[in-house]
Design a protein around this motif. Structure first.
Motif, mmCIF file in Angstrom:
data_model
loop_
_atom_site.group_PDB
_atom_site.id
_atom_site.type_symbol
_atom_site.label_atom_id
_atom_site.label_comp_id
_atom_site.label_asym_id
_atom_site.label_seq_id
_atom_site.Cartn_x
_atom_site.Cartn_y
_atom_site.Cartn_z
ATOM 1 N N CYS A 1 -3.756 -4.431 -81.086
ATOM 2 C CA CYS A 1 -3.634 -4.726 -82.509
ATOM 3 C C CYS A 1 -3.434 -6.214 -82.780
ATOM 4 O O CYS A 1 -3.451 -6.623 -83.949
ATOM 5 N N GLY A 2 -3.208 -7.026 -81.751
ATOM 6 C CA GLY A 2 -3.050 -8.462 -81.954
ATOM 7 C C GLY A 2 -1.813 -8.836 -82.743
ATOM 8 O O GLY A 2 -1.886 -9.674 -83.646
ATOM 9 N N ILE A 3 -0.694 -8.208 -82.485
ATOM 10 C CA ILE A 3 0.550 -8.478 -83.210
ATOM 11 C C ILE A 3 1.591 -8.989 -82.228
ATOM 12 O O ILE A 3 1.462 -8.849 -81.010
ATOM 13 N N ASP A 4 2.627 -9.608 -82.794
ATOM 14 C CA ASP A 4 3.756 -10.071 -81.981
ATOM 15 C C ASP A 4 4.756 -8.944 -81.845
ATOM 16 O O ASP A 4 5.228 -8.378 -82.844
ATOM 17 N N ALA A 5 5.091 -8.588 -80.624
ATOM 18 C CA ALA A 5 6.023 -7.502 -80.371
ATOM 19 C C ALA A 5 6.887 -7.874 -79.172
ATOM 20 O O ALA A 5 6.482 -8.642 -78.289
ATOM 21 N N LEU B 1 0.253 -2.012 -77.641
ATOM 22 C CA LEU B 1 0.263 -2.256 -79.082
ATOM 23 C C LEU B 1 0.012 -3.722 -79.395
ATOM 24 O O LEU B 1 -0.758 -4.065 -80.309
ATOM 25 N N SER B 2 0.650 -4.619 -78.650
ATOM 26 C CA SER B 2 0.456 -6.052 -78.880
ATOM 27 C C SER B 2 -0.959 -6.499 -78.526
ATOM 28 O O SER B 2 -1.544 -7.342 -79.219
ATOM 29 N N THR B 3 -1.547 -5.928 -77.474
ATOM 30 C CA THR B 3 -2.886 -6.345 -77.050
ATOM 31 C C THR B 3 -3.973 -5.765 -77.946
ATOM 32 O O THR B 3 -4.889 -6.486 -78.379
ATOM 33 N N ILE C 1 10.054 -14.347 -81.286
ATOM 34 C CA ILE C 1 9.789 -13.258 -82.221
ATOM 35 C C ILE C 1 11.029 -12.950 -83.056
ATOM 36 O O ILE C 1 10.936 -12.679 -84.261
ATOM 37 N N GLN D 1 11.291 -15.522 -85.792
ATOM 38 C CA GLN D 1 10.341 -15.215 -86.867
ATOM 39 C C GLN D 1 10.856 -14.077 -87.751
ATOM 40 O O GLN D 1 10.704 -14.105 -88.977
#
Length: 259
Positions: free
Chosen positions: A39-43, A35-37, A67, A70
């Protein structure tokens, strides 16, 4: 082969529960990484268990702290907007199950009243039913009548559209047939080449004579046939003489087709 649907409940067997935990934990961390790779999101993921002294952390302790910091900077209303715990999750599932149960009861009631309606058509008595059943039966009959009237109106509209299109097409076909069968005037046959040359020469001679000056008229006066015509009496052959300009006789150049 499709995967068998798993019943979501607590696994009573200790060994089976431990094996399931290890398998699902590995799959969960893999899904977080994907999911992080993708979609480019911080998880991040923190998994506590009774089988390990230290929690499993992904991607790292420093990444998790970043994270979480944030997330804490977000307003509280935004933080708790889609957050659930065990109690709220169970309440949501109970409400969803109640809605599904109400829908299923309504469907069952409609099917029951529909069957009763068709049974009354073959002679079943309505004596043992109470007022609630009769009201539901009347509502079902009204719904079926509405569907029948709607179906009939749709059929009538379609038939009217088909009739209109057929009439317009028949009118177009009739107009086309009339145009095709209408008689056409034949074109006159072309003149022979010799006659065509004579006509052209005559037209050119007439144009030249009309466009010439008075000198051309003087030249025509010198011709013998013109002098004969201008004489007081003209000879038409034999002893028959006609006075020039006599309105009681037929003119020299008569035309049988014109008055």
């Amino acid at each position: 082969m499709t995967r068998k649907k798993v019943k979501l409940c607590y696994i009573a067997n200790d060994s089976a529960r431990k094996a399931t935990f290890k398998k699902r934990k590995k799959g969960l961390l893999k899904k977080v990484s994907e999911l992080s790779t993708l979609c480019g999101i911080d998880a991040c993921a923190i998994v506590y268990s009774l089988y390990d002294n230290q929690p499993d952390v992904w991607p790292s302790h420093h990444g998790v702290q970043r994270i979480v910091s944030q997330f804490k900077r977000i307003p509280e209303m935004e933080q708790s907007k889609k957050m659930v715990n065990q109690d709220s999750f169970i309440r949501q599932r109970i409400m969803k199950s109640n809605d599904q149960l109400k829908k299923q009861r309504k469907d069952n009631r409609e099917k029951e009243m529909t069957e009763l309606m068709f049974q009354t058509l073959v002679g079943r008595s309505l004596h043992p039913f109470d007022m609630m059943d009769l009201n539901d039966l009347g509502w079902t009959i009204e719904q079926y009548l509405k569907d029948i009237y709607k179906f009939q109106s749709d059929i009538n509209n379609k038939m009217a559209m088909v009739a209109g299109s057929s009439s317009s097409s028949s009118s177009a076909v009739a107009a086309t047939a009339t145009a095709l069968l209408a008689p056409t005037l034949p074109l006159p046959p072309p003149l022979p080449p010799r006659v065509m040359r004579n006509v052209v020469d005559s037209s050119q001679t007439a144009t030249a004579a009309a466009g010439s000056s008075s000198g051309g008229f003087d030249l025509m006066e010198k011709q013998p046939w013109f002098m004969d015509l201008m004489s007081p009496q003209a000879s038409l052959g034999g002893d028959m003489m006609l006075p020039l300009g006599d309105s009681c006789h037929t003119p020299l150049w008569s035309n049988n087709f014109l008055p």
